[in-house]
Design an enzyme around this catalytic site. Structure first.
Site, mmCIF file in Angstrom:
data_model
loop_
_atom_site.group_PDB
_atom_site.id
_atom_site.type_symbol
_atom_site.label_atom_id
_atom_site.label_comp_id
_atom_site.label_asym_id
_atom_site.label_seq_id
_atom_site.Cartn_x
_atom_site.Cartn_y
_atom_site.Cartn_z
ATOM 1 N N ASP A 109 0.810 -1.221 0.000
ATOM 2 C CA ASP A 109 0.000 0.000 0.000
ATOM 3 C C ASP A 109 0.846 1.274 0.000
ATOM 4 O O ASP A 109 0.286 2.385 -0.008
ATOM 5 C CB ASP A 109 -0.946 0.000 1.204
ATOM 6 C CG ASP A 109 -2.081 -0.990 1.017
ATOM 7 O OD1 ASP A 109 -2.561 -1.114 -0.127
ATOM 8 O OD2 ASP A 109 -2.475 -1.642 1.998
ATOM 9 N N ASP A 176 -5.850 -5.152 -5.555
ATOM 10 C CA ASP A 176 -5.665 -3.770 -5.118
ATOM 11 C C ASP A 176 -4.292 -3.214 -5.509
ATOM 12 O O ASP A 176 -4.132 -2.010 -5.699
ATOM 13 C CB ASP A 176 -5.815 -3.673 -3.590
ATOM 14 C CG ASP A 176 -6.884 -4.592 -3.013
ATOM 15 O OD1 ASP A 176 -7.176 -5.633 -3.636
ATOM 16 O OD2 ASP A 176 -7.402 -4.290 -1.936
HETATM 17 N N1 GLY Z 1 -7.211 -2.191 -0.331
HETATM 18 C C1 GLY Z 1 -8.066 -2.702 0.666
HETATM 19 C C2 GLY Z 1 -9.485 -2.575 0.332
HETATM 20 O O1 GLY Z 1 -9.852 -2.240 -0.770
HETATM 21 O O2 GLY Z 1 -10.288 -2.825 1.229
#
Ligand code: GLY
Length: 396
Positions: A109, A176
């Protein structure tokens, strides 16, 4: 110094009707007003998830969502040039210095965090410290790249609080992460170091080969053998089932592949974004805000995910910019349909007591987190409104 603050968010002619354009402009102004009015209440805290009364519960220092309010402040600064947004965004820099100092806090992230909090600062103000911080974060992200498997490891088996989480052990790729490649492409453009681009290209190819199914739906996550890098099987984390299609995962990939295609000009990235978008369009039927997972047994009545709608709308406007004319109109109309759905059913900008912008986000339905405000829903709602109005330069 505010570098070209009035021209950074360059506007070009947009394809929406006058009515739609006016509606989106008014919504964007309400977002700016909401950001100004909530600033004294929120202070230096960063929203994590909404509470029942539409106030926020706040992040600890290392949460993956820690940059989304800063991202909204940077968008607002680019739009208005108002130093109140500069100060609010800058006041958060220490959080991002802290993540760089804590190895356990660093995962895939970093892209969300440093594109929105630091690349933004560098692009808008020319300050070199956030540029250097973003480059350091890009290096850490690069070090998570598995050269044989050609993927970026998503999560860490040990949490930042020290707990061991075997389900997050090495060898997991998630949808993601497509959002986090922009930091690598930015670092490549900034430094001309090919390893940044090779890792981003490699991860995108691995995602296409394994997470995007032949019918255009997607796995949320995919397991790889960490020793050999060989693919093992798809598995969900936040979706309904391993073989289902989690709508936010599909949205992360639509936006991610469209963004990659816009940055690299790679036709496979463009085709993949198209395929994912066409499937979401088919699965939504006449819906305007997607159900949280397209494969739930009762999609008409189950929880919606406003964040999936906002992320997908922003991605569709990117796709509309780079695709051929007929397809471009299709993606533009689909993006507007999602924004209409959000404005008609989820918009909190007219509610004086709400601290956020959008209701009905689904963070993690099976863990009990649904029908709530989400800071990433809010960030992408602003980005989507701006893209629909013709703004073309963002922080990724
Ligand atoms: N990236 C984590 C979510 O979308 O919950």
């Amino acid at each position: 110094m505010l570098a070209e603050r009035n021209t950074y968010f360059r506007t070009v002619a947009s394809a929406g009707s006058d009515f739609t354009q006016k509606r989106h402009q008014q919504a964007l102004e309400r977002c700016l007003d909401r950001l100004r009015r909530t600033m004294p209440v929120i202070g230096l805290r960063n929203p994590k998830i909404g509470l029942a009364d539409n106030t926020w519960s706040y992040c600890g220092p290392y949460d993956w969502v820690v940059s989304f309010l800063a991202g909204q402040y940077w968008l607002a600064l680019g739009l208005t040039g108002d130093p109140v947004f500069l100060n609010a965004a800058r006041a958060r820099r220490n959080v991002f210095r802290g993540i760089l100092r804590n190895r356990d806090a660093q995962d895939h992230d970093l892209g969300f965090q440093y594109s929105l909090a630091c690349v933004s600062d560098w692009l808008l103000t020319g300050d070199r410290e956030p540029r250097d911080m973003a480059l350091e974060a890009a290096n850490v992200l690069l070090n998570r790249y598995h050269p044989e498997g050609r993927y970026i490891q998503a999560w860490n088996p040990r949490s930042v609080h020290g707990a061991f989480r075997p389900e997050f052990a090495n060898g997991r790729v998630i949808a993601d992460t497509m959002q986090n490649l922009a930091l690598l492409y930015w670092a490549y453009n900034e430094t001309a170091r090919c390893d940044f681009k090779e890792a981003a290209d490699g991860h995108a190819e691995t995602t296409i080969a394994n997470l995007v199914r032949p019918d255009g739906t997607s796995f949320h996550t995919f397991l790889f053998d960490p020793a050999s890098g060989k693919p093992v099987r798809g598995e969900t984390h936040q979706g309904h089932a391993d073989n289902s299609c989690w709508s936010r995962g599909q949205a992360w990939m639509i936006h991610g592949f469209a963004q990659c295609a816009a940055t690299t000009g790679n036709r496979t990235h463009l085709d993949t974004a198209r395929r994912l978008a066409a499937k979401a369009e088919e699965l939504m039927g006449d819906d305007r805000v997607p159900v949280w997972d397209y494969s739930v047994p009762e999609p008409k009545t189950d929880h919606r995910d406003s964040s999936a709608a906002a992320i997908m709308a922003a991605g569709l406007f990117i796709l509309a910019d780079i695709d051929e004319a007929e397809e471009a109109a299709r993606w533009h109309d689909f993006g507007n349909r999602l924004l209409d759905g959000l404005l008609d059913t989820c918009d909190l900008t007219g509610d004086p007591d709400a601290l956020g912008l959008l209701a009905h986000g689904a963070a993690h339905v099976k863990a009990g987190f649904a029908d709530t405000m989400l800071p990433y829903g809010d960030y992408y709602f602003m980005e989507a409104l701006m893209r629909s109005l013709g703004h073309r330069q963002f922080f990724w």
